[in-house]
Structure formats: structure tokens, C-alpha cells
Design a protein around this motif. Structure first.
Motif, PDB file in Angstrom:
ATOM      1  N   ARG A  34      -3.057  -3.748 -14.489  1.00 56.59           N
ATOM      2  CA  ARG A  34      -2.644  -4.946 -13.764  1.00 56.59           C
ATOM      3  C   ARG A  34      -1.181  -4.764 -13.371  1.00 56.59           C
ATOM      4  N   PHE A  35      -0.868  -5.017 -12.097  1.00 57.04           N
ATOM      5  CA  PHE A  35       0.508  -4.905 -11.621  1.00 57.04           C
ATOM      6  C   PHE A  35       1.213  -6.232 -11.875  1.00 57.04           C
ATOM      7  N   ASP A  38       1.780  -8.917  -9.110  1.00 57.35           N
ATOM      8  CA  ASP A  38       0.657  -9.634  -8.488  1.00 57.35           C
ATOM      9  C   ASP A  38       0.403 -10.910  -9.284  1.00 57.35           C
ATOM     10  N   SER A  39       0.191 -12.008  -8.564  1.00 60.09           N
ATOM     11  CA  SER A  39      -0.005 -13.275  -9.267  1.00 60.09           C
ATOM     12  C   SER A  39      -1.358 -13.925  -8.998  1.00 60.09           C
ATOM     13  N   LYS A  40      -2.084 -13.456  -7.973  1.00 56.32           N
ATOM     14  CA  LYS A  40      -3.385 -14.069  -7.665  1.00 56.32           C
ATOM     15  C   LYS A  40      -4.349 -13.001  -7.159  1.00 56.32           C
ATOM     16  N   ASP A  43      -3.827 -10.013  -4.298  1.00 54.71           N
ATOM     17  CA  ASP A  43      -2.462  -9.498  -4.162  1.00 54.71           C
ATOM     18  C   ASP A  43      -2.467  -7.980  -4.265  1.00 54.71           C
ATOM     19  N   LEU A  44      -1.693  -7.320  -3.405  1.00 55.18           N
ATOM     20  CA  LEU A  44      -1.583  -5.856  -3.410  1.00 55.18           C
ATOM     21  C   LEU A  44      -0.109  -5.439  -3.425  1.00 55.18           C
ATOM     22  N   ASN A  45       0.716  -6.167  -4.147  1.00 53.12           N
ATOM     23  CA  ASN A  45       2.155  -5.900  -4.131  1.00 53.12           C
ATOM     24  C   ASN A  45       2.533  -4.526  -4.683  1.00 53.12           C
ATOM     25  N   GLN A  47       0.646  -1.815  -4.250  1.00 54.76           N
ATOM     26  CA  GLN A  47      -0.108  -0.802  -3.505  1.00 54.76           C
ATOM     27  C   GLN A  47       0.800   0.334  -3.050  1.00 54.76           C
ATOM     28  N   ALA A  55      -4.331  -0.061  -5.481  1.00 54.52           N
ATOM     29  CA  ALA A  55      -5.321  -1.080  -5.829  1.00 54.52           C
ATOM     30  C   ALA A  55      -6.717  -0.482  -5.690  1.00 54.52           C
ATOM     31  N   GLN A  65      -4.914  -1.356   2.503  1.00 48.36           N
ATOM     32  CA  GLN A  65      -3.964  -2.462   2.532  1.00 48.36           C
ATOM     33  C   GLN A  65      -4.091  -3.250   3.785  1.00 48.36           C
TER      34      GLN A  65
END
Length: 65
Positions: A34-35, A38-40, A43-45, A47, A55, A65
Motif C-alpha cells: 500500500r502506498f 494514496d487515500s482512496k 489513487d495512483l500517486n 505509480q 499499481a 495511469q
């Protein structure tokens, strides 16, 4: 897609034992993490971070992406 429903097929999921003895979940044979940025869902923050963090898509491959 499994049985007409979105999401990864259960046969893609597995686990490995890491060198530290902990169990790591895998999808398509790749260990997943888990990154923290990312909050939801979706999310691919993280990536492509450092050219090695990607991801995972429901197919078990890298997510586009």
C-alpha cells in the motif's frame, strides 16, 4: 473480471514468505504494498515511483495511469 463482476479473479491472489519471515500478499505473482500517499480506491500517486513501484490492475499486470 470474475463471473461478470469487476475486480481481480481469486486465482490471481497468492502469498510469499519474505526473508524476514513475514507473509506478503501477491497479485499475479507480484508482491503488493500500500502506498502511503494514496487515500482512496483508484489513487495512483505512487505509480512509477523510482521506476520500480507500480499499481496493479485487476488482471494482475501493471495498471495504466
Amino acid at each position: 473480471m470474475r463471473d461478470g463482476q469487476p475486480g481481480a479473479a481469486t486465482e490471481l491472489f497468492g502469498a510469499i514468505r519474505r526473508p524476514d519471515g513475514q507473509v506478503q500478499i501477491t497479485v499475479g505473482g507480484w508482491p503488493v504494498h500500500r502506498f502511503s500517499g494514496d487515500s482512496k480506491p483508484g489513487d495512483l500517486n505512487g505509480q512509477g515511483l523510482d521506476g520500480k513501484w507500480f499499481a496493479v490492475a485487476p488482471t494482475g499486470q501493471k495498471a495504466a495511469q
